[in-house]
Design an enzyme around this catalytic site. Sequence first.
Site, short mmCIF file in Angstrom:
data_model
loop_
_atom_site.label_atom_id
_atom_site.label_comp_id
_atom_site.label_asym_id
_atom_site.label_seq_id
_atom_site.Cartn_x
_atom_site.Cartn_y
_atom_site.Cartn_z
N ASP A 105 0.85 -1.19 0.00
CA ASP A 105 0.00 0.00 0.00
C ASP A 105 0.89 1.24 0.00
O ASP A 105 1.75 1.39 -0.86
CB ASP A 105 -0.95 -0.08 1.21
CG ASP A 105 -1.98 1.01 1.28
OD1 ASP A 105 -2.96 0.94 0.51
OD2 ASP A 105 -1.83 1.92 2.10
N ARG A 106 0.75 2.17 0.95
CA ARG A 106 1.58 3.37 0.95
C ARG A 106 3.05 3.03 1.13
O ARG A 106 3.94 3.71 0.61
CB ARG A 106 1.14 4.34 2.05
CG ARG A 106 -0.31 4.74 1.99
CD ARG A 106 -0.73 5.32 0.67
NE ARG A 106 -0.16 6.63 0.40
CZ ARG A 106 -0.46 7.37 -0.67
NH1 ARG A 106 -1.31 6.92 -1.58
NH2 ARG A 106 0.10 8.55 -0.85
N HIS A 150 -10.99 8.23 -1.26
CA HIS A 150 -10.23 8.72 -0.11
C HIS A 150 -8.95 9.43 -0.53
O HIS A 150 -8.49 10.34 0.17
CB HIS A 150 -9.93 7.57 0.85
CG HIS A 150 -9.12 6.47 0.27
ND1 HIS A 150 -9.66 5.51 -0.57
CD2 HIS A 150 -7.80 6.17 0.38
CE1 HIS A 150 -8.71 4.66 -0.92
NE2 HIS A 150 -7.58 5.04 -0.37
N TRP A 151 -8.34 9.02 -1.66
CA TRP A 151 -7.14 9.71 -2.13
C TRP A 151 -7.40 11.22 -2.26
O TRP A 151 -6.58 12.03 -1.86
CB TRP A 151 -6.73 9.17 -3.50
CG TRP A 151 -5.84 7.97 -3.46
CD1 TRP A 151 -5.79 6.99 -2.52
CD2 TRP A 151 -4.87 7.63 -4.45
NE1 TRP A 151 -4.86 6.06 -2.85
CE2 TRP A 151 -4.28 6.42 -4.04
CE3 TRP A 151 -4.45 8.22 -5.64
CZ2 TRP A 151 -3.27 5.79 -4.79
CZ3 TRP A 151 -3.45 7.59 -6.38
CH2 TRP A 151 -2.86 6.39 -5.95
N TYR A 204 -0.69 11.33 1.87
CA TYR A 204 -1.53 11.35 0.67
C TYR A 204 -1.41 12.68 -0.07
O TYR A 204 -1.43 12.71 -1.31
CB TYR A 204 -2.99 11.09 1.06
CG TYR A 204 -3.27 9.63 1.29
CD1 TYR A 204 -3.81 8.83 0.28
CD2 TYR A 204 -2.99 9.04 2.51
CE1 TYR A 204 -4.07 7.49 0.49
CE2 TYR A 204 -3.24 7.70 2.74
CZ TYR A 204 -3.79 6.93 1.72
OH TYR A 204 -4.02 5.60 1.93
N HIS A 263 -7.48 -6.79 1.09
CA HIS A 263 -6.40 -5.81 0.98
C HIS A 263 -5.26 -6.06 1.97
O HIS A 263 -4.09 -5.93 1.63
CB HIS A 263 -6.96 -4.40 1.18
CG HIS A 263 -5.94 -3.31 1.12
ND1 HIS A 263 -5.23 -3.02 -0.01
CD2 HIS A 263 -5.51 -2.44 2.08
CE1 HIS A 263 -4.40 -2.01 0.23
NE2 HIS A 263 -4.54 -1.65 1.49
#
Length: 283
Positions: A105-106, A150-151, A204, A263
């Site tokens: 993910d991030r 959400h981004w 983000y 996820h």
Amino acid sequence: MFEGFEEDTFDLGDSRVFARWGGSGPPVVLLHGHPRTSSTWHRVAPLVVDAGFTVVCPDLRGYGRSSGPATTADHAPYSKRAMAGDILGLMDRLGHERFHLVGHDRGSYVALRLALDSPSRVERLVLMDCIPISEHLENLTPEFATEWFHWFFFAQSHVPERVITADPEAWYGADPNSMGAENHAEWLNAVRNPATVHAMLEDYRAGLTVDRADELRDRSSGRRVEPPLLVLQASEENLHADVAKVWGRWATDVRHAVIESGHHSAEEAPEPLSRAIVEFLRA
């Protein structure tokens, strides 16, 4: 969690990074995603140690027990380049010149940036549930924008902090049974901290600005991922892209595999995930 592991917080200049490490053998760094902490790897890390590796699990800058500098208008203090610098500093402190790198993910964007900027430090690279940020934005569809709203919400000023900190547990939602009680407690303690929520949102904001610009410069200059790359995709994760094709434009040696999971595969499918990682690192 993490029986037999050591842990400490390292002062790296403009950041303080908390990390856990254990095992012996070739070093592997595991980078978590949003909104997790390093404890998300609590089921994977022991399996990788048992396979003969040293495992290092840090909290990313601003996440969990790691902290960073004050934010700025350009969001650069929470760029992936700044976060990658933390990982390099941490591994220097632990005495590891070269290491394998796994990001989810991030954390995958931090791992990508580190591999692009410092390829001599990375033996092999595993990226989970991601394609480059710039690729997502250039191929934006209503479906992606709806599912990944959400981004764009997180990129707004002030409002996301007000919404999330009003009830972070309700906003994020997490099952202590699937996460594991200790992992869930560590995560909950993190997201209840307004400073942590702000830092995670800055991640983000940097993604849509400075990180995107860095990726576009990479692509225009022809820079590619040099270490061998394994791209893992959770079966229930829709990235709205041909993942293997996209990464074929960014890396010279790339493989792609699917993990049957949601996820958070480190928590939901630790055995098949660990096998896939170990088999690739040993190849």
